[in-house]
Write an enzyme that holds these catalytic residues in place. Structure first.
Site, PDB file in Angstrom:
ATOM      1  N   GLU A   1       0.847  -1.204   0.000  1.00  0.00           N
ATOM      2  CA  GLU A   1       0.000   0.000   0.000  1.00  0.00           C
ATOM      3  C   GLU A   1       0.879   1.249   0.000  1.00  0.00           C
ATOM      4  O   GLU A   1       1.870   1.314   0.735  1.00  0.00           O
ATOM      5  CB  GLU A   1      -0.871  -0.046   1.249  1.00  0.00           C
ATOM      6  CG  GLU A   1      -2.309   0.305   1.040  1.00  0.00           C
ATOM      7  CD  GLU A   1      -3.060  -0.591   0.051  1.00  0.00           C
ATOM      8  OE1 GLU A   1      -3.079  -0.269  -1.151  1.00  0.00           O
ATOM      9  OE2 GLU A   1      -3.626  -1.592   0.494  1.00  0.00           O
ATOM     10  N   HIS A   2       0.521   2.212  -0.832  1.00  0.00           N
ATOM     11  CA  HIS A   2       1.289   3.459  -0.992  1.00  0.00           C
ATOM     12  C   HIS A   2       2.718   3.181  -1.481  1.00  0.00           C
ATOM     13  O   HIS A   2       3.634   3.952  -1.202  1.00  0.00           O
ATOM     14  CB  HIS A   2       1.303   4.277   0.308  1.00  0.00           C
ATOM     15  CG  HIS A   2      -0.045   4.842   0.644  1.00  0.00           C
ATOM     16  ND1 HIS A   2      -0.498   6.041   0.134  1.00  0.00           N
ATOM     17  CD2 HIS A   2      -1.055   4.343   1.399  1.00  0.00           C
ATOM     18  CE1 HIS A   2      -1.725   6.260   0.591  1.00  0.00           C
ATOM     19  NE2 HIS A   2      -2.096   5.246   1.351  1.00  0.00           N
TER      20      HIS A   2
ATOM     21  N   ASP B   1       3.043   2.156  -4.837  1.00  0.00           N
ATOM     22  CA  ASP B   1       3.048   2.286  -6.316  1.00  0.00           C
ATOM     23  C   ASP B   1       3.715   3.580  -6.777  1.00  0.00           C
ATOM     24  O   ASP B   1       4.575   3.564  -7.662  1.00  0.00           O
ATOM     25  CB  ASP B   1       1.642   2.104  -6.925  1.00  0.00           C
ATOM     26  CG  ASP B   1       0.556   3.016  -6.397  1.00  0.00           C
ATOM     27  OD1 ASP B   1       0.813   3.793  -5.447  1.00  0.00           O
ATOM     28  OD2 ASP B   1      -0.566   2.969  -6.951  1.00  0.00           O
TER      29      ASP B   1
ATOM     30  N   SER C   1     -25.811   9.199 -15.211  1.00  0.00           N
ATOM     31  CA  SER C   1     -25.426   8.333 -14.099  1.00  0.00           C
ATOM     32  C   SER C   1     -26.702   7.707 -13.535  1.00  0.00           C
ATOM     33  O   SER C   1     -27.529   8.400 -12.937  1.00  0.00           O
ATOM     34  CB  SER C   1     -24.712   9.141 -13.009  1.00  0.00           C
ATOM     35  OG  SER C   1     -24.706   8.379 -11.822  1.00  0.00           O
TER      36      SER C   1
ATOM     37  N   GLY D   1     -15.999   5.130  -1.823  1.00  0.00           N
ATOM     38  CA  GLY D   1     -15.235   5.506  -0.630  1.00  0.00           C
ATOM     39  C   GLY D   1     -14.813   4.335   0.223  1.00  0.00           C
ATOM     40  O   GLY D   1     -14.361   4.504   1.348  1.00  0.00           O
ATOM     41  N   ALA D   2     -14.943   3.122  -0.289  1.00  0.00           N
ATOM     42  CA  ALA D   2     -14.610   1.941   0.519  1.00  0.00           C
ATOM     43  C   ALA D   2     -13.182   1.459   0.256  1.00  0.00           C
ATOM     44  O   ALA D   2     -12.754   0.457   0.805  1.00  0.00           O
ATOM     45  CB  ALA D   2     -15.604   0.824   0.244  1.00  0.00           C
TER      46      ALA D   2
ATOM     47  N   SER E   1     -13.497   4.680  -8.711  1.00  0.00           N
ATOM     48  CA  SER E   1     -13.115   5.659  -9.739  1.00  0.00           C
ATOM     49  C   SER E   1     -12.256   5.011 -10.820  1.00  0.00           C
ATOM     50  O   SER E   1     -12.440   5.279 -12.011  1.00  0.00           O
ATOM     51  CB  SER E   1     -12.422   6.871  -9.125  1.00  0.00           C
ATOM     52  OG  SER E   1     -11.313   6.486  -8.377  1.00  0.00           O
TER      53      SER E   1
ATOM     54  N   GLU F   1      -6.996  11.100 -13.125  1.00  0.00           N
ATOM     55  CA  GLU F   1      -6.955  11.464 -11.695  1.00  0.00           C
ATOM     56  C   GLU F   1      -6.047  12.671 -11.481  1.00  0.00           C
ATOM     57  O   GLU F   1      -6.392  13.605 -10.754  1.00  0.00           O
ATOM     58  CB  GLU F   1      -6.412  10.290 -10.853  1.00  0.00           C
ATOM     59  CG  GLU F   1      -7.282   9.056 -10.871  1.00  0.00           C
ATOM     60  CD  GLU F   1      -8.434   9.112  -9.881  1.00  0.00           C
ATOM     61  OE1 GLU F   1      -8.479  10.017  -9.043  1.00  0.00           O
ATOM     62  OE2 GLU F   1      -9.312   8.224  -9.969  1.00  0.00           O
TER      63      GLU F   1
ATOM     64  N   ASP G   1      -4.440   1.000  -9.157  1.00  0.00           N
ATOM     65  CA  ASP G   1      -5.885   0.745  -9.267  1.00  0.00           C
ATOM     66  C   ASP G   1      -6.293   0.528 -10.722  1.00  0.00           C
ATOM     67  O   ASP G   1      -7.035  -0.398 -11.056  1.00  0.00           O
ATOM     68  CB  ASP G   1      -6.687   1.916  -8.695  1.00  0.00           C
ATOM     69  CG  ASP G   1      -6.317   2.203  -7.253  1.00  0.00           C
ATOM     70  OD1 ASP G   1      -5.599   1.388  -6.652  1.00  0.00           O
ATOM     71  OD2 ASP G   1      -6.748   3.242  -6.743  1.00  0.00           O
TER      72      ASP G   1
HETATM   73  C1  GLA Z   1      -5.148   4.703  -3.873  1.00  0.00           C
HETATM   74  C2  GLA Z   1      -4.371   5.108  -5.125  1.00  0.00           C
HETATM   75  C3  GLA Z   1      -3.357   4.039  -5.534  1.00  0.00           C
HETATM   76  C4  GLA Z   1      -2.498   3.610  -4.351  1.00  0.00           C
HETATM   77  C5  GLA Z   1      -3.360   3.318  -3.127  1.00  0.00           C
HETATM   78  C6  GLA Z   1      -2.545   3.050  -1.894  1.00  0.00           C
HETATM   79  O1  GLA Z   1      -5.974   3.610  -4.144  1.00  0.00           O
HETATM   80  O2  GLA Z   1      -5.244   5.351  -6.191  1.00  0.00           O
HETATM   81  O3  GLA Z   1      -2.562   4.510  -6.594  1.00  0.00           O
HETATM   82  O4  GLA Z   1      -1.515   4.568  -4.063  1.00  0.00           O
HETATM   83  O5  GLA Z   1      -4.261   4.374  -2.824  1.00  0.00           O
HETATM   84  O6  GLA Z   1      -1.796   1.900  -2.064  1.00  0.00           O
END
Ligand code: GLA
Length: 384
Positions: A33-34, A36, A67, A120-121, A126, A159, A171
């Site tokens: 996580e975080h 990428d 939508s 938001g989960a 997105s 984004e 993502d």
């Molecule tokens: C969000 C971002 C991803 C990644 C995650 C954390 O989902 O869109 O690029 O950084 O947070 O891993």
């Protein structure tokens, strides 16, 4: 995801004709996580929840977008000055613009879409939306000349340039490249990837959604990224080859301890450790060693909570309940600041864990967490 609903609404809302239908999924991430946007590794997979869109070129230069879930209709042109105000429409507009920048002759179209990725989960609704439209526009206007990596980058650039989140590639990559039954280890620097069949016999993967989403999550996210870049700049003074935190180790980080502030230092410490954890988890998975996988997940949670500070009271609480129930691994998933925990739990503990999580969480926060069993599924595709 219900294709019939989308088709019916498309017919009703527009001129009674039908178009082409495309879908893209949300994602989970087992670990990484975080990492990428730090050139590190991630380990996501696509899920059986996503977006479906029906689209038909309308012979004009206008996009008419509906939508279904929000019951909101927006019309916009395809030039930079035509950006719509509605936040959901910015994603579709951004994808159109990014495809145009890549030489695709996007023209006006009618579209209706709907999705079942909870917003938001932390499951990337997105990215599911962006990937759906990138895939569709490539098919309808681009003769499918844009490759899958570039389609993922179209979503990421949307984004950055139209939503204001400086996200990494995970993502959108997972949404486009997903494969049923497999997680994907992606090296976010080289973009090399490998599918890992994921079918842990005797275990279940379950998401517990805290149903909290904190305001300002995107500015806090961008701030985390900035901290990482600040530390990289300090490291480069002595080690000019360092491009990302991926290229640094804890010894190098210690060398710059008095040149960066304590907060930035903690952020970098988490990232460097987390990149290694992804590799450790891949090794453990290949040996069928789920105990180690789970242990690393708890370590990630600790890092995300105490060093990276993207957890919150509700998620820490869910993590504690998992630990108390003997769950093999548990951690906050995705960007954080609310959303879900991902839990690797033995089959025989599943029922008591879920029951306890619901009861204790409700007693403390006044509502149940939502429970989602994970089905690892295919990525972007044309349905009709
Ligand atoms: C969000 C971002 C991803 C990644 C995650 C954390 O989902 O869109 O690029 O950084 O947070 O891993």
């Amino acid at each position: 995801m219900d294709i019939e609903i989308v088709r019916n609404r498309f017919i009703k809302h527009f001129d009674g004709t039908t178009g082409s239908v495309y879908a893209s999924p949300g994602r989970i991430n087992l670990i990484g996580e975080h990492t990428d946007y730090n050139g590190g590794f991630v380990f996501p997979g696509a899920i059986d929840k996503g977006m479906i869109a029906e689209i038909k070129p309308n012979g004009t230069q206008k996009v008419l977008a509906y939508s279904i879930d929000l019951k909101d209709f927006v019309e916009f042109g395809l030039e930079e000055k035509d950006a719509p105000k509605a936040s959901w429409a910015k994603y579709i507009f951004g994808v159109c613009r990014e495809m145009i920048k890549r030489g695709v002759k996007v023209e006006g179209f009618n579209t209706a879409f709907s999705g079942d990725v909870p917003l938001g989960a932390g499951m990337s609704s997105s990215a599911a939306l962006e990937s759906t439209y990138a895939f569709a526009l490539n098919d309808l206007f681009g003769e499918n000349k844009i490759d899958k990596f570039e389609l993922a980058k179209v979503g990421q650039a949307t984004e950055h340039n139209y939503v204001g989140v400086n996200c990494g590639i995970m993502d959108q990559f997972a949404s486009v490249f997903g494969k049923a039954g497999s997680l994907i280890r992606l090296d976010c620097r080289s973009l090399e990837y490998k599918y890992f069949p994921f079918n842990p016999i005797g275990y279940k993967l379950v998401l517990l959604d805290s149903v909290v989403k904190h305001e300002l999550a995107s500015s806090a996210y961008n701030k985390r990224r900035q901290s990482c870049e600040t530390v990289v700049a300090a490291l480069q003074k002595k080690h000019p080859h360092i491009e990302f935190l991926r290229d640094a180790d804890m010894k190098m980080l210690a060398e710059v301890k008095d040149q960066v502030n304590a907060e930035d230092y903690m952020r970098a410490e988490y990232v460097i450790e987390e990149i290694q954890r992804v590799l450790d988890v891949c090794d453990a998975l290949e040996k069928g060693d789920y105990e180690t996988v789970g242990k690393k997940m708890y370590e990630t949670h600790h890092g995300l909570s105490k060093l990276y500070e993207v957890s919150c009271e509700e998620l820490d609480f869910l993590n504690d309940i998992a630990k108390k129930n003997g769950v093999t691994g548990s951690r906050v998933m995705g960007g954080g600041f609310g959303g879900c925990t991902i839990n690797l739990v033995k089959d025989n503990l599943y029922d008591t864990f879920i029951a306890d999580a619901k009861e204790s969480f409700n007693a403390k926060f006044g509502h149940d967490p939502k429970v989602y069993d994970v089905v690892v599924s295919d990525g972007s595709r044309k349905l009709l």
